[in-house]
Scaffold this active site. Structure first.
Site, PDB file in Angstrom:
ATOM      1  N   ASP A  11       0.867  -1.164   0.000  1.00 38.52           N
ATOM      2  CA  ASP A  11       0.000   0.000   0.000  1.00 38.52           C
ATOM      3  C   ASP A  11       0.913   1.226   0.000  1.00 38.52           C
ATOM      4  O   ASP A  11       2.104   1.118   0.317  1.00 38.52           O
ATOM      5  CB  ASP A  11      -0.877  -0.038   1.260  1.00 38.52           C
ATOM      6  N   ASP A  13      -0.173   5.194   0.856  1.00 35.81           N
ATOM      7  CA  ASP A  13      -0.424   6.165   1.929  1.00 35.81           C
ATOM      8  C   ASP A  13      -0.555   5.473   3.278  1.00 35.81           C
ATOM      9  O   ASP A  13      -1.354   4.557   3.446  1.00 35.81           O
ATOM     10  CB  ASP A  13      -1.703   6.952   1.639  1.00 35.81           C
ATOM     11  N   ASP A 167      -1.221  -0.762   6.101  1.00 34.30           N
ATOM     12  CA  ASP A 167      -1.446  -0.161   7.426  1.00 34.30           C
ATOM     13  C   ASP A 167      -2.907  -0.115   7.815  1.00 34.30           C
ATOM     14  O   ASP A 167      -3.233   0.395   8.893  1.00 34.30           O
ATOM     15  CB  ASP A 167      -0.886   1.262   7.445  1.00 34.30           C
TER      16      ASP A 167
END
Length: 218
Positions: A11, A13, A167
């Site tokens: 991922d 961001d 995250d």
């Protein structure tokens, strides 16, 4: 020793780039501009990782339908005004370069749109290290498995040889839906306890730990 994984998908961001606070703050600022209900920090952070329109619909569910388009525009105004100053997480660059040099196939699966990711990869000089990328405006948004399925198909790597790093619970659920292993990082948008509920194979605090984990386990 043979590698456990061939393909590692990141991922962007909140995982590679330390952008969580700016994204959440831009959502809140856009709502203030348009005099819409302002989501609290937890809500604004929770939608990070989804495609932008989907994220705004979740963060501001009671907005009139005709307000979502201007809300997108105001969000982009606030985010892009700070975009150039957003750093990568400490050791993210070094870790990705090391993995690339070790022969792993690397990819990005992100809630950004194509223009946003291309700009981020160019401005950080990281584009050369990734073999494939997928964005939420070109396929289904997380947690739908399409991004991972398309990347695996493009690079001809099976699910059992693929690892997702993210995250958010959106990242981990996408990995579950695609049948691939996932590692969660706790320095981004979603709290550790929410990530733990989805049972990633590892849950790590930062790229220092992640880099060492790769050396031993990947």
């Amino acid at each position: 020793m043979a590698k456990r994984y061939e393909l590692i998908v990141f991922d962007w961001d909140g995982t590679v780039m330390d952008s969580t606070a700016i994204i959440a703050g831009s959502i809140q600022a856009a709502c203030r501009d348009l005099k819409l209900p302002v989501p609290d920090d937890e809500t604004a952070r929770h939608v990070i990782g989804l495609g932008l329109l989907q994220a705004l619909r979740h963060a501001v569910p009671d907005a009139p339908e005709e307000m979502y388009e201007p809300l997108v525009a105001r969000y982009r105004h606030h985010f892009l005004s700070q975009n150039e100053s957003i750093p990568l997480f400490d050791q993210a660059r070094e870790t990705i370069i090391e993995l690339h040099g070790a022969g792993y196939r690397l990819a990005v699966a992100t809630g950004k749109n194509r223009n946003g990711l291309d700009h981020a990869l160019e401005s950080t000089h990281m584009g050369e290290y990734f073999h494939a990328t997928r964005t939420a405006d070109r396929t289904f948004s997380k947690p739908h498995p399409a991004m991972l399925l398309e990347i695996m198909d493009e690079l001809d790597v099976p699910p059992e040889r693929t690892l997702m790093i993210g995250d958010t619970t959106h990242d981990l659920q996408m990995a579950i839906n695609a049948g691939v292993d996932a590692v969660g990082v706790t320095h981004g948008a979603h709290p550790e306890d929410q990530l733990r509920e989805l049972k990633p194979i590892a849950l790590l605090d930062d790229f220092v730990e992640l880099r060492e984990w790769f050396r031993v386990n990947a």
